[in-house]
Design a protein around this motif. Structure first.
Motif, short mmCIF file in Angstrom:
data_model
loop_
_atom_site.label_atom_id
_atom_site.label_comp_id
_atom_site.label_asym_id
_atom_site.label_seq_id
_atom_site.Cartn_x
_atom_site.Cartn_y
_atom_site.Cartn_z
N ALA A 76 24.88 -49.98 -79.47
CA ALA A 76 24.68 -50.78 -80.68
C ALA A 76 23.53 -50.23 -81.52
CB ALA A 76 24.41 -52.23 -80.30
N LEU A 77 22.44 -49.84 -80.85
CA LEU A 77 21.29 -49.33 -81.58
C LEU A 77 21.59 -47.96 -82.19
CD1 LEU A 77 18.45 -50.29 -82.26
CD2 LEU A 77 17.60 -48.98 -80.31
N ARG A 78 22.35 -47.13 -81.47
CA ARG A 78 22.75 -45.83 -82.02
C ARG A 78 23.64 -46.03 -83.24
NH1 ARG A 78 23.51 -44.36 -76.51
NH2 ARG A 78 25.78 -44.51 -76.78
N ALA A 79 24.57 -46.97 -83.14
CA ALA A 79 25.45 -47.25 -84.28
C ALA A 79 24.65 -47.75 -85.47
CB ALA A 79 26.50 -48.29 -83.88
N SER B 239 32.52 -48.71 -67.30
CA SER B 239 31.26 -48.44 -66.57
C SER B 239 30.10 -48.15 -67.51
CB SER B 239 31.44 -47.27 -65.59
OG SER B 239 31.72 -46.07 -66.31
N GLN B 240 29.90 -49.05 -68.46
CA GLN B 240 28.80 -48.91 -69.41
C GLN B 240 27.53 -49.49 -68.81
OE1 GLN B 240 28.52 -47.42 -72.21
NE2 GLN B 240 26.58 -48.21 -72.98
N GLY C 131 22.24 -59.58 -74.75
CA GLY C 131 23.37 -60.11 -73.99
C GLY C 131 23.77 -59.18 -72.86
N SER C 132 23.61 -57.88 -73.08
CA SER C 132 23.97 -56.91 -72.04
C SER C 132 23.05 -57.00 -70.84
CB SER C 132 23.96 -55.50 -72.61
OG SER C 132 22.63 -55.10 -72.95
N MET D 63 26.31 -58.23 -68.71
CA MET D 63 27.46 -58.00 -69.60
C MET D 63 27.19 -56.76 -70.44
SD MET D 63 28.56 -61.83 -70.89
CE MET D 63 26.92 -62.16 -71.59
N PRO D 64 27.13 -55.56 -69.85
CA PRO D 64 26.82 -54.34 -70.60
C PRO D 64 27.83 -54.01 -71.67
CG PRO D 64 27.58 -53.80 -68.39
CD PRO D 64 27.37 -55.28 -68.42
N TRP D 65 29.08 -54.48 -71.49
CA TRP D 65 30.11 -54.22 -72.49
C TRP D 65 29.80 -54.90 -73.83
CZ3 TRP D 65 31.90 -58.84 -74.16
CH2 TRP D 65 31.79 -59.92 -73.29
N LEU D 66 28.94 -55.94 -73.81
CA LEU D 66 28.61 -56.66 -75.03
C LEU D 66 27.88 -55.76 -76.02
CD1 LEU D 66 28.74 -59.37 -76.48
CD2 LEU D 66 26.58 -60.00 -75.39
N ASP D 67 27.10 -54.81 -75.52
CA ASP D 67 26.41 -53.86 -76.39
C ASP D 67 27.41 -52.99 -77.14
OD1 ASP D 67 23.98 -52.36 -77.29
OD2 ASP D 67 24.91 -50.76 -76.13
N VAL D 68 28.47 -52.56 -76.46
CA VAL D 68 29.49 -51.72 -77.09
C VAL D 68 30.29 -52.52 -78.11
CG1 VAL D 68 31.43 -50.17 -76.66
CG2 VAL D 68 29.63 -50.40 -74.95
N VAL D 69 30.60 -53.76 -77.76
CA VAL D 69 31.33 -54.62 -78.69
C VAL D 69 30.51 -54.84 -79.97
CG1 VAL D 69 32.24 -56.94 -79.04
CG2 VAL D 69 32.65 -55.76 -76.89
#
Length: 307
Positions: free
Chosen positions: A40-43, A111-112, A172-173, A177-183
């Protein structure tokens, strides 16, 4: 005319503030995002890179629009602002799509790893900083009347919201819930694309001489209330950069002299400048057209000759 170019020059300060803020924040976000594994931060950092390009485009557009009319630009160079915004929107769209594709690839890989909490602190700091830049550019745009700078201010606000969303996703990650960062990164990509589309749509509308009908109706009411204006026969407007160009045809009493008609045209120009901030007004004054009176049909009587 001088005050118009002075206001455009003043608006350049807002573009410079945005550029410096985006350079610092994008470098910080990309570095921390890669070190602490935050998609999320990279995006968000990539989003700020597009904002640097957009702010430079706005700055160049403002610089060009300050050039006075010349042999092949009799109406000036004001539309350079709109062209610059159009180019910036296309660049933003490409980056937004890349962020979406990157988030989709990361999410499908699985596997994030959860990013470090420091990444959330950087995102939250960026949100506060960008909100401050938004407030500055918004007030400057209102003072100078620069629509391009107002568009940049709206982009600043969306960036503040994006950074806030990134902070929420990173926090949230931490809750397993590490997938929340990707979402969240995916949502950031959607916001970039949405902002790009809104700027593109607005730029194309202006370049094709589109104008807000509601605003045109308000302008018509102002003109109609001016003394001795009988009818606003025709009213057309278009936007050239941050300036509105107005063409008006009004009807006045037939008994007025040419000088009096000219005075009414001057009054219309003054009202447009004072109440609507419109400096480019072309007024054509015509005598009031009287309704045509049709002659009554004559009734013919057939006289019979006496027997």
């Amino acid at each position: 005319m001088v005050d118009i170019y002075d206001r455009i020059k003043e608006g350049e300060r807002g573009a410079w503030v945005s550029i410096f803020a985006y350079i610092i924040l994008s470098a910080l976000k990309l570095t921390i995002g890669y070190l602490f594994l935050s998609s999320a931060l990279r995006a968000d950092g990539l989003n700020n890179l597009t904002d640097i390009v957009a702010s430079i485009a706005v700055l160049i557009g403002l610089r060009i629009s300050r050039k006075p009319p010349d042999a092949d630009h009799a109406y000036g160079h004001f539309r350079a602002e709109t062209v610059a915004a159009l180019i910036a929107s296309v660049i933003m769209a490409f980056i937004g799509i890349e962020v979406l594709l990157g988030a989709a690839r990361t999410l499908s890989a699985g596997s994030q790893e959860a990013p470090h909490v420091w990444a959330a602190g950087v995102a939250l700091f960026s949100a506060i900083a960008m909100y401050g830049v938004y407030r500055y550019n918004r007030d400057l745009a209102n003072r100078t009347g620069s629509q391009a700078l107002m568009a940049a201010a709206k982009d600043n606000l969306s960036d503040a919201l994006v950074s806030l969303g990134a902070a929420v996703g990173i926090l949230g990650s931490q809750l397993q819930m590490p997938w929340l960062d990707v979402v969240t990164a995916f949502v950031v990509g959607l916001i970039i694309c949405k902002t790009a589309w809104e700027i593109l749509r607005d730029s194309l509308h202006r370049l094709t001489d589109g104008f807000d009908e509601k605003e045109l109706a308000i302008i018509r009411q102002t003109i109609a209330r001016i003394d001795r204006v009988e009818t606003v026969r025709e009213l057309k407007a278009r936007v050239s950069g941050s300036q509105t160009v107005l063409d008006v045809v009004v009807e006045v009493p037939r008994e007025l002299t040419i000088v009096e008609g000219h005075d009414i045209a001057d009054l219309i120009e003054a009202e447009m400048k004072e109440k609507h901030g419109i400096h480019f007004v072309s007024v054509h004054v015509e005598p009031k057209i009287e309704p045509e009176i049709k002659p009554e049909k004559s009734i013919k009587k057939d006289l019979e000759s006496p027997p």
